[in-house]
Enzyme design. Structure first.
Site, PDB file in Angstrom:
ATOM      1  N   SER A   1     -38.182   0.334 -20.518  1.00  0.00           N
ATOM      2  CA  SER A   1     -38.410   1.766 -20.275  1.00  0.00           C
ATOM      3  C   SER A   1     -39.415   2.325 -21.279  1.00  0.00           C
ATOM      4  CB  SER A   1     -37.096   2.548 -20.387  1.00  0.00           C
ATOM      5  OG  SER A   1     -36.156   2.056 -19.470  1.00  0.00           O
TER       6      SER A   1
ATOM      7  N   ASN B   1     -37.094  -4.238  -8.311  1.00  0.00           N
ATOM      8  CA  ASN B   1     -35.767  -4.539  -8.837  1.00  0.00           C
ATOM      9  C   ASN B   1     -34.668  -4.439  -7.785  1.00  0.00           C
ATOM     10  OD1 ASN B   1     -36.908  -1.835  -9.432  1.00  0.00           O
ATOM     11  ND2 ASN B   1     -34.776  -1.315  -9.839  1.00  0.00           N
TER      12      ASN B   1
ATOM     13  N   GLN C   1     -38.969  -7.242 -13.898  1.00  0.00           N
ATOM     14  CA  GLN C   1     -38.219  -8.185 -13.059  1.00  0.00           C
ATOM     15  C   GLN C   1     -38.943  -9.519 -12.889  1.00  0.00           C
ATOM     16  OE1 GLN C   1     -35.127  -7.992 -11.824  1.00  0.00           O
ATOM     17  NE2 GLN C   1     -34.804  -5.960 -12.683  1.00  0.00           N
TER      18      GLN C   1
ATOM     19  N   SER D   1     -39.096  -6.826 -20.578  1.00  0.00           N
ATOM     20  CA  SER D   1     -37.874  -6.496 -21.310  1.00  0.00           C
ATOM     21  C   SER D   1     -37.053  -7.751 -21.577  1.00  0.00           C
ATOM     22  CB  SER D   1     -37.051  -5.510 -20.471  1.00  0.00           C
ATOM     23  OG  SER D   1     -35.806  -5.271 -21.091  1.00  0.00           O
TER      24      SER D   1
ATOM     25  N   HIS E   1     -33.672  -8.210 -22.112  1.00  0.00           N
ATOM     26  CA  HIS E   1     -32.327  -8.449 -21.567  1.00  0.00           C
ATOM     27  C   HIS E   1     -32.316  -8.834 -20.096  1.00  0.00           C
ATOM     28  CE1 HIS E   1     -31.366  -4.576 -19.381  1.00  0.00           C
ATOM     29  NE2 HIS E   1     -32.420  -4.187 -20.060  1.00  0.00           N
TER      30      HIS E   1
ATOM     31  N   THR F   1     -39.789  -0.016 -38.620  1.00  0.00           N
ATOM     32  CA  THR F   1     -39.500  -1.365 -39.097  1.00  0.00           C
ATOM     33  C   THR F   1     -39.156  -2.247 -37.911  1.00  0.00           C
ATOM     34  OG1 THR F   1     -38.702  -0.469 -41.166  1.00  0.00           O
ATOM     35  CG2 THR F   1     -38.001  -2.720 -40.641  1.00  0.00           C
TER      36      THR F   1
ATOM     37  N   CYS G   1     -26.182   5.857  -6.009  1.00  0.00           N
ATOM     38  CA  CYS G   1     -24.811   6.379  -6.023  1.00  0.00           C
ATOM     39  C   CYS G   1     -24.124   6.128  -7.354  1.00  0.00           C
ATOM     40  CB  CYS G   1     -23.980   5.704  -4.942  1.00  0.00           C
ATOM     41  SG  CYS G   1     -24.608   6.017  -3.302  1.00  0.00           S
TER      42      CYS G   1
HETATM   43  C1  LIG Z   1     -34.562  -2.905 -16.114  1.00  0.00           C
HETATM   44  C2  LIG Z   1     -35.878  -2.418 -15.685  1.00  0.00           C
HETATM   45  C3  LIG Z   1     -36.614  -1.529 -16.501  1.00  0.00           C
HETATM   46  C4  LIG Z   1     -36.046  -0.970 -17.784  1.00  0.00           C
HETATM   47  O1  LIG Z   1     -35.952  -1.930 -18.808  1.00  0.00           O
HETATM   48  P1  LIG Z   1     -35.006  -1.621 -20.065  1.00  0.00           P
HETATM   49  O2  LIG Z   1     -35.309  -2.720 -21.028  1.00  0.00           O
HETATM   50  O3  LIG Z   1     -33.608  -1.669 -19.555  1.00  0.00           O
HETATM   51  O4  LIG Z   1     -35.406  -0.291 -20.598  1.00  0.00           O
HETATM   52  C5  LIG Z   1     -37.851  -1.124 -16.080  1.00  0.00           C
HETATM   53  N1  LIG Z   1     -38.384  -1.579 -14.929  1.00  0.00           N
HETATM   54  C6  LIG Z   1     -37.731  -2.436 -14.127  1.00  0.00           C
HETATM   55  C7  LIG Z   1     -38.376  -2.913 -12.874  1.00  0.00           C
HETATM   56  C8  LIG Z   1     -36.457  -2.882 -14.473  1.00  0.00           C
HETATM   57  O5  LIG Z   1     -35.804  -3.716 -13.667  1.00  0.00           O
END
Ligand SMILES: *Cc1c(COP(=O)(O)O)cnc(C)c1O
Length: 394
Positions: free
Chosen positions: A73, A152, A180, A200, A202, A238, A326
């Protein structure tokens, strides 16, 4: 522990044990601030450099083009807001699509309030960007095109190289939200003419709260966080050393295992889609069947509510997602499903299942059996379904 089949890898993934292990020494052992002068801080400095190198190599770019952020994000916000500001003397027009993640769409809404004009390009019934519409939308004051690499919700993969060529031919910057796609698909920012790319940790087996923005050399982009000189003075603060180390490790594993993982997930995906379409009537698959992330499954079941389906799946130990907003407290159906032309009532009955490498055929057999029972039960309680059956028996 009760049965748990996790099928929401597009929402987040478990941090890989190897990643956790790689991160651990950077909390209490090598905790020196990478900006400090003494040798004790060198280990942190080096590990950041290694992670940066690993990421740069994975995209076919230079280490100096990789900027760590606190996730996808933040990278999306940075790419849009900072280019908007830096290029405002050229123009205030930005092009994006109707199916972007909210990190892009809500940033665009904010930019509209700041006097920018945004064009939201349509997608076809499979969720693929209409390239002719994209090209027609470009104006002399267009400064940026931001189109996601893969969606996503429905997993659709966009023709990124073609979009890159269009952007380049018109001398417009091209940003892609690849959160993604990164780690699931090969990406070459040179070949694809990508100027900025968000990713990202995670979503690919790394920790939460860490990600990066790739920015091509020469792109004018302002600092996003003001303060110290970290990240070439463009993103102060940092460094999240354990997070960066974890991200680097996760990226290296994701790219090593990409091919085998994609094959395994794609096999499970096809198996599940084929069986569900054959065994549950009044069901459709949303998104493109071929230009699709290997791990994405998205169904609409007519006559039922996605929310009720999710709750009953949860009771059966299955984690899925409704692919609609939702869950965030709003009753509006997903903007992505509406953009591909689904009527509200069909969009409401949608289910997203996103696979991971640990999922097995046995898992999916169980999920399919549960789905068959649950969909039948929900339909038996649905007045819409009752009406439909009465009419079709007439
Ligand atoms: C999860 C996701 C994000 C956000 O990533 P975060 O690391 O959770 O802030 C942005 N774009 C897409 C397409 C995502 O699937």
């Amino acid at each position: 522990m009760d049965k748990l089949i996790y099928l929401d890898h597009a929402a987040t993934t478990a941090t890989r044990p190897e990643v956790v292990e790689a991160m651990l020494p950077y909390f209490s052992e090598y905790y020196g601030n990478p900006s400090s002068v003494y040798k004790f801080s060198n280990k942190g400095k080096e590990s950041i450099m290694n992670a940066r190198k690993c990421i740069a190599d994975s995209l076919n770019t230079e280490v100096t083009n990789i900027y760590f952020t606190a996730g996808g994000s933040e990278a999306d916000n940075w790419a849009l807001k900072a280019t908007a500001e830096a290029y405002s003397s050229k123009g205030k027009h930005i092009i994006t699509s109707k199916i972007e993640h909210h990190a892009i769409l809500h940033t665009c809404e904010w930019l509209e309030k700041q006097g920018y004009e945004i064009s939201y390009i349509d997608v076809d019934e499979n969720g693929i960007i209409k390239l002719d519409e994209l090209e027609k939308a470009i104006r002399p004051d267009t400064i940026l095109i931001s189109i996601m690499f893969a969606n996503n919700e429905i997993g659709t993969i966009q023709p990124i190289e073609k979009i890159g060529e269009i952007a380049k031919a018109h001398d417009v910057l091209f940003h892609t939200d690849a959160v993604q796609a990164y780690g699931q698909l090969p990406i070459d920012v040179e070949k694809m003419h990508i100027d900025m790319l968000s990713a990202s940790g995670h979503k690919l087996g790394g920790p939460k709260g860490i990600g990066f923005l790739y920015i091509r050399k020469g792109v004018k982009i302002r600092s996003f966080v003001h303060g110290g000189a970290q990240e070439r003075a463009r993103r102060a603060g940092t460094e999240n050393v354990p997070g960066i180390v974890g991200l680097g490790k996760a990226v290296s594993i994701a790219f090593e295992t990409m091919e085998a993982r994609a094959k395994h997930e794609q096999n499970l995906r096809e198996y599940t889609m084929d069986r569900v379409l054959a065994e549950i009537p009044y069901t459709r698959v949303n998104g493109d069947r071929t230009n699709r992330l290997p791990n994405n499954i998205n169904f609409s079941f007519q006559f039922i509510e996605g929310e009720s389906l999710l709750i009953m799946l949860d009771m059966a130990g299955i984690c899925g997602s409704s692919g609609s907003a939702c869950t965030s407290g709003s009753l509006d159906p997903s903007h992505v499903l509406l953009a591909i032309g689904l009527p509200h009532e069909i969009a409401h009955g949608s289910l997203r299942l996103t696979l991971g490498e640990e999922n097995t055929k046995e898992d999916m057999d169980y999920v399919i059996e549960q789905l068959k029972q649950i969909v039948e039960r929900l339909r038996s309680m649905s007045p819409l379904y009752e009406d439909f059956i009465k009419k079709s028996n007439r």
